[in-house]
Design a protein around this motif. Structure first.
Motif, PDB file in Angstrom:
ATOM      1  N   MET A   1       0.841  -1.192   0.000  1.00  6.69           N
ATOM      2  CA  MET A   1       0.000   0.000   0.000  1.00  6.69           C
ATOM      3  C   MET A   1       0.875   1.239   0.000  1.00  6.69           C
ATOM      4  N   THR A   2       0.645   2.129  -0.957  1.00  7.21           N
ATOM      5  CA  THR A   2       1.454   3.325  -1.096  1.00  7.21           C
ATOM      6  C   THR A   2       0.696   4.547  -0.602  1.00  7.21           C
ATOM      7  N   ASN A   3       1.252   5.189   0.411  1.00 10.16           N
ATOM      8  CA  ASN A   3       0.754   6.477   0.885  1.00 10.16           C
ATOM      9  C   ASN A   3       1.763   7.518   0.418  1.00 10.16           C
ATOM     10  N   TYR A   4       1.391   8.238  -0.618  1.00 10.89           N
ATOM     11  CA  TYR A   4       2.317   9.085  -1.376  1.00 10.89           C
ATOM     12  C   TYR A   4       2.099  10.551  -1.028  1.00 10.89           C
ATOM     13  N   VAL A   5       3.218  11.261  -0.777  1.00 11.77           N
ATOM     14  CA  VAL A   5       3.194  12.700  -0.563  1.00 11.77           C
ATOM     15  C   VAL A   5       4.142  13.354  -1.563  1.00 11.77           C
ATOM     16  N   ALA A   6       3.617  14.277  -2.359  1.00 15.65           N
ATOM     17  CA  ALA A   6       4.407  14.972  -3.370  1.00 15.65           C
ATOM     18  C   ALA A   6       4.690  16.395  -2.887  1.00 15.65           C
ATOM     19  N   LEU A   7       5.955  16.653  -2.574  1.00 12.07           N
ATOM     20  CA  LEU A   7       6.408  17.954  -2.109  1.00 12.07           C
ATOM     21  C   LEU A   7       7.124  18.687  -3.231  1.00 12.07           C
ATOM     22  N   GLY A   8       7.455  19.961  -2.993  1.00 15.49           N
ATOM     23  CA  GLY A   8       8.379  20.618  -3.897  1.00 15.49           C
ATOM     24  C   GLY A   8       7.900  21.916  -4.501  1.00 15.49           C
ATOM     25  N   ASP A   9       8.601  22.300  -5.560  1.00 11.86           N
ATOM     26  CA  ASP A   9       8.406  23.592  -6.217  1.00 11.86           C
ATOM     27  C   ASP A   9       7.614  23.426  -7.509  1.00 11.86           C
ATOM     28  N   SER A  10       7.752  24.390  -8.408  1.00 10.73           N
ATOM     29  CA  SER A  10       6.946  24.414  -9.631  1.00 10.73           C
ATOM     30  C   SER A  10       7.230  23.247 -10.563  1.00 10.73           C
ATOM     31  N   TYR A  11       8.428  22.665 -10.485  1.00  8.92           N
ATOM     32  CA  TYR A  11       8.733  21.522 -11.334  1.00  8.92           C
ATOM     33  C   TYR A  11       7.993  20.272 -10.863  1.00  8.92           C
ATOM     34  N   SER A  12       7.536  20.271  -9.625  1.00 12.45           N
ATOM     35  CA  SER A  12       6.695  19.189  -9.121  1.00 12.45           C
ATOM     36  C   SER A  12       5.216  19.543  -9.175  1.00 12.45           C
ATOM     37  N   SER A  13       4.880  20.814  -8.959  1.00 14.99           N
ATOM     38  CA  SER A  13       3.464  21.193  -8.974  1.00 14.99           C
ATOM     39  C   SER A  13       2.884  21.131 -10.381  1.00 14.99           C
ATOM     40  N   GLY A  14       3.744  21.354 -11.383  1.00 17.64           N
ATOM     41  CA  GLY A  14       3.280  21.277 -12.764  1.00 17.64           C
ATOM     42  C   GLY A  14       3.039  22.616 -13.415  1.00 17.64           C
ATOM     43  N   THR A  15       3.649  23.683 -12.896  1.00 16.57           N
ATOM     44  CA  THR A  15       3.565  24.973 -13.574  1.00 16.57           C
ATOM     45  C   THR A  15       4.017  24.813 -15.023  1.00 16.57           C
ATOM     46  N   GLY A  16       3.197  25.252 -15.947  1.00 15.10           N
ATOM     47  CA  GLY A  16       3.496  25.103 -17.367  1.00 15.10           C
ATOM     48  C   GLY A  16       2.827  23.911 -18.007  1.00 15.10           C
ATOM     49  N   ALA A  17       2.280  23.006 -17.195  1.00 18.11           N
ATOM     50  CA  ALA A  17       1.654  21.791 -17.737  1.00 18.11           C
ATOM     51  C   ALA A  17       0.162  21.950 -17.955  1.00 18.11           C
ATOM     52  N   GLY A  18      -0.425  23.064 -17.500  1.00 22.68           N
ATOM     53  CA  GLY A  18      -1.840  23.331 -17.727  1.00 22.68           C
ATOM     54  C   GLY A  18      -2.770  22.484 -16.884  1.00 22.68           C
ATOM     55  N   ASP A  19      -4.082  22.685 -17.084  1.00 20.72           N
ATOM     56  CA  ASP A  19      -5.126  21.938 -16.372  1.00 20.72           C
ATOM     57  C   ASP A  19      -4.897  21.997 -14.864  1.00 20.72           C
ATOM     58  N   TYR A  20      -4.830  23.220 -14.333  1.00 19.77           N
ATOM     59  CA  TYR A  20      -4.529  23.403 -12.921  1.00 19.77           C
ATOM     60  C   TYR A  20      -5.739  23.093 -12.053  1.00 19.77           C
ATOM     61  N   GLU A  21      -5.479  22.487 -10.926  1.00 22.01           N
ATOM     62  CA  GLU A  21      -6.544  22.138 -10.003  1.00 22.01           C
ATOM     63  C   GLU A  21      -7.113  23.420  -9.388  1.00 22.01           C
ATOM     64  N   PRO A  22      -8.429  23.586  -9.396  1.00 21.18           N
ATOM     65  CA  PRO A  22      -9.035  24.872  -8.998  1.00 21.18           C
ATOM     66  C   PRO A  22      -8.658  25.331  -7.596  1.00 21.18           C
ATOM     67  N   ASP A  23      -8.473  24.382  -6.689  1.00 24.15           N
ATOM     68  CA  ASP A  23      -8.193  24.771  -5.307  1.00 24.15           C
ATOM     69  C   ASP A  23      -6.709  25.018  -5.044  1.00 24.15           C
ATOM     70  N   SER A  24      -5.879  24.940  -6.086  1.00 24.49           N
ATOM     71  CA  SER A  24      -4.443  25.087  -5.863  1.00 24.49           C
ATOM     72  C   SER A  24      -3.970  26.533  -5.946  1.00 24.49           C
ATOM     73  N   GLY A  25      -4.823  27.429  -6.450  1.00 25.23           N
ATOM     74  CA  GLY A  25      -4.455  28.833  -6.492  1.00 25.23           C
ATOM     75  C   GLY A  25      -3.143  29.085  -7.203  1.00 25.23           C
TER      76      GLY A  25
END
Length: 239
Positions: A1-25
């Motif tokens: 069972m994988t409990n995954y946490v994704a931390l980091g900056d824009s290269y992890s958040s996906g800046t530039g990849a589009g389709d941004y999650e509405p609650d991510s501001g």
């Protein structure tokens, strides 16, 4: 069972990849970012995607580490570029002279070699303390340019300087990761042949708005960062 946490900056958040999650501001967390793609592919039991555009080692510590716990089994992170002022360096290289660009890169490289290691070491210790059973994967940054003649935009000297800075950043990150006993994934091999000026780039050049400039596209996440994660032996999948 994988409990995954994704931390980091824009290269992890996906800046530039589009389709941004509405609650991510302004964090610009994208449905096309590699953490979302990896979690969907591997059917993670739980996912906490807290990476945020503009994050530094300090803001990851203050604003993201609360997502970790003793039950976390997998952590991914990209961080360090904002500490070194890469956004300012890139703006300088785009808007100002070659000598100004080289000076900005030299200043960043000095920071990377003298100050950044301590900040990374401290952050990695904190991540390990909060998630002692997790596999922690630290991903690097791609080189920005393929060095070819005839590509419009920045001159070759500026391109070489930016690539040199990216290499310096990855080298420092890799050393700190090794010292901490974590796992480093170098994405430069995945992006090789797909840098700017390659004719098949997976990175944005200068964009409007400027925030997406020099960030991976959705294809860069799917074919660059995601394979860099998939290539690793992620132990938590067997837990």
């Amino acid at each position: 069972m994988t409990n995954y946490v994704a931390l980091g900056d824009s290269y992890s958040s996906g800046t530039g990849a589009g389709d941004y999650e509405p609650d991510s501001g302004s964090c610009n967390r994208s449905a096309n970012a590699y953490p979302r793609l990896w979690a969907a592919k591997h059917s993670a039991a739980s996912v906490k995607f807290v990476a945020c555009s503009g994050a530094t080692t300090a803001t990851v510590r203050s604003g993201q580490l609360s997502a970790l716990s003793g039950t976390t089994t997998l952590v991914s992170i990209t961080v360090g570029g904002n500490d070194a002022g890469f956004g300012t360096v890139m703006q300088t290289c785009v808007l100002r002279s070659t000598s100004s660009c080289q000076t900005a890169v030299t200043t960043a490289e000095k920071y990377i070699s003298t100050t950044l290691p301590g900040k990374l070491d401290s952050l990695y210790r904190d991540i390990r303390a909060k998630s002692p059973s997790a596999q922690v994967i630290v991903l690097g940054y791609p080189r920005l340019y393929k060095m070819v003649d005839g590509c419009v935009g920045l001159n070759q000297t500026k391109r070489a300087a930016l690539n040199k800075a990216a290499d310096a950043l990855d080298t420092t990150i890799e050393k700190s990761v090794a010292n901490a006993g974590l796992t480093f994934s170098d994405v430069r091999d995945e992006f090789a042949g797909h840098e700017l000026c390659s004719g098949d780039g997976w990175l944005h050049s200068v964009t409007i708005p400027l925030g997406s400039s020099y960030h991976p596209t959705a294809i860069g996440h799917a074919r660059g960062y995601l394979p860099a994660m998939n290539a690793l032996d992620v132990r938590s999948l067997a837990m």
